[in-house]
Design a protein around this motif. Structure first.
Motif, PDB file in Angstrom:
ATOM      1  N   LEU A  17       0.744  -1.157  -0.017  1.00  0.00           N
ATOM      2  CA  LEU A  17      -0.166   0.127  -0.011  1.00  0.00           C
ATOM      3  C   LEU A  17       0.945   1.250   0.179  1.00  0.00           C
ATOM      4  O   LEU A  17       0.634   2.038  -0.980  1.00  0.00           O
ATOM      5  N   TYR A  18       1.902   1.175   0.967  1.00  0.00           N
ATOM      6  CA  TYR A  18       2.814   2.557   1.000  1.00  0.00           C
ATOM      7  C   TYR A  18       3.625   2.686  -0.282  1.00  0.00           C
ATOM      8  O   TYR A  18       3.763   3.816  -0.784  1.00  0.00           O
ATOM      9  N   ILE A  19       4.007   1.746  -1.145  1.00  0.00           N
ATOM     10  CA  ILE A  19       4.546   1.851  -2.268  1.00  0.00           C
ATOM     11  C   ILE A  19       3.805   2.419  -3.331  1.00  0.00           C
ATOM     12  O   ILE A  19       4.309   3.339  -4.038  1.00  0.00           O
ATOM     13  N   PHE A  45       7.543  11.242  -0.053  1.00  0.00           N
ATOM     14  CA  PHE A  45       8.718  10.644   0.530  1.00  0.00           C
ATOM     15  C   PHE A  45       8.539  10.055   1.685  1.00  0.00           C
ATOM     16  O   PHE A  45       9.141   9.154   2.370  1.00  0.00           O
ATOM     17  N   ILE A  46       7.753  10.513   2.613  1.00  0.00           N
ATOM     18  CA  ILE A  46       7.245  10.027   3.842  1.00  0.00           C
ATOM     19  C   ILE A  46       6.861   8.425   3.616  1.00  0.00           C
ATOM     20  O   ILE A  46       7.327   7.544   4.583  1.00  0.00           O
ATOM     21  N   PHE A  47       6.191   8.129   2.654  1.00  0.00           N
ATOM     22  CA  PHE A  47       5.735   6.745   2.630  1.00  0.00           C
ATOM     23  C   PHE A  47       7.079   5.859   2.146  1.00  0.00           C
ATOM     24  O   PHE A  47       7.310   4.734   2.550  1.00  0.00           O
ATOM     25  N   GLY A  48       8.124   6.437   1.200  1.00  0.00           N
ATOM     26  CA  GLY A  48       8.919   5.801   0.936  1.00  0.00           C
ATOM     27  C   GLY A  48       9.882   5.465   2.101  1.00  0.00           C
ATOM     28  O   GLY A  48      10.401   4.041   2.222  1.00  0.00           O
ATOM     29  N   ILE A  49      10.320   6.430   2.895  1.00  0.00           N
ATOM     30  CA  ILE A  49      10.894   5.989   4.024  1.00  0.00           C
ATOM     31  C   ILE A  49      10.137   5.083   4.946  1.00  0.00           C
ATOM     32  O   ILE A  49      10.802   4.186   5.484  1.00  0.00           O
ATOM     33  N   SER A  50       8.859   5.132   5.095  1.00  0.00           N
ATOM     34  CA  SER A  50       8.269   4.043   6.042  1.00  0.00           C
ATOM     35  C   SER A  50       8.411   2.803   5.482  1.00  0.00           C
ATOM     36  O   SER A  50       8.360   1.847   6.144  1.00  0.00           O
ATOM     37  N   VAL A  51       8.412   2.645   4.116  1.00  0.00           N
ATOM     38  CA  VAL A  51       8.749   1.320   3.360  1.00  0.00           C
ATOM     39  C   VAL A  51      10.047   0.721   3.861  1.00  0.00           C
ATOM     40  O   VAL A  51       9.933  -0.631   4.145  1.00  0.00           O
ATOM     41  N   ILE A  52      10.903   1.386   3.897  1.00  0.00           N
ATOM     42  CA  ILE A  52      12.265   1.090   4.289  1.00  0.00           C
ATOM     43  C   ILE A  52      12.248   0.729   5.899  1.00  0.00           C
ATOM     44  O   ILE A  52      12.682  -0.632   6.052  1.00  0.00           O
ATOM     45  N   VAL A  53      11.500   1.291   6.878  1.00  0.00           N
ATOM     46  CA  VAL A  53      11.366   0.881   8.132  1.00  0.00           C
ATOM     47  C   VAL A  53      10.545  -0.253   8.272  1.00  0.00           C
ATOM     48  O   VAL A  53      10.741  -1.215   8.856  1.00  0.00           O
TER      49      VAL A  53
END
Length: 125
Positions: A17-19, A45-53
């Motif tokens: 979903l975040y991607i 970009f917040i969602f991109g960072i969240s995907v990494i986390v």
């Protein structure tokens, strides 16, 4: 180990979903209180960072359960798993009080399952 795998699979839905949201797809109503159907470019970009986390969290829960080799010591990995369990529990609360019905009724149960799986895995080790 099955609990950690279940939590990882549930968390994978959030990653997908975040991607999609980060790529500008119209799923913003499932996040951020449903404020946007399509999240503005400057906020994606917040969602991109969240995907990494989130990917890191999946690695941690699988390591804690012994499903994949450890990067850190067992006690460190378990501590990080407890951190993610607590964070995900707060996330469940935030989702549950969201103004967005889609976030409240679709994402909250997935978040709840994920949080429970992280807690069980962390406590079980």
């Amino acid at each position: 180990m099955i609990i950690a795998i279940t939590g990882s699979i549930a968390f994978s839905f959030a990653i997908i979903l975040y991607i999609l949201i980060a790529l500008g797809q119209p799923y913003g109503e499932f996040a951020m209180g449903g404020k946007y159907k399509i999240v503005p470019k400057e906020k994606r970009f917040i969602f991109g960072i969240s995907v990494i986390v989130q990917i890191a969290a999946i690695v941690v829960v699988l390591q804690t359960a012994g499903a994949i080799p450890l990067i850190f010591s067992q006690s460190t990995t378990r501590g990080i798993c407890f951190f993610f369990a607590a964070f995900l529990s707060l996330n469940v609360i935030a989702n549950a009080i969201s103004n967005s019905k889609k976030e409240k009724y679709v994402i909250t149960p997935i978040s709840f399952i994920t949080a429970i799986c992280f807690w069980i895995t962390a406590i079980g080790r």
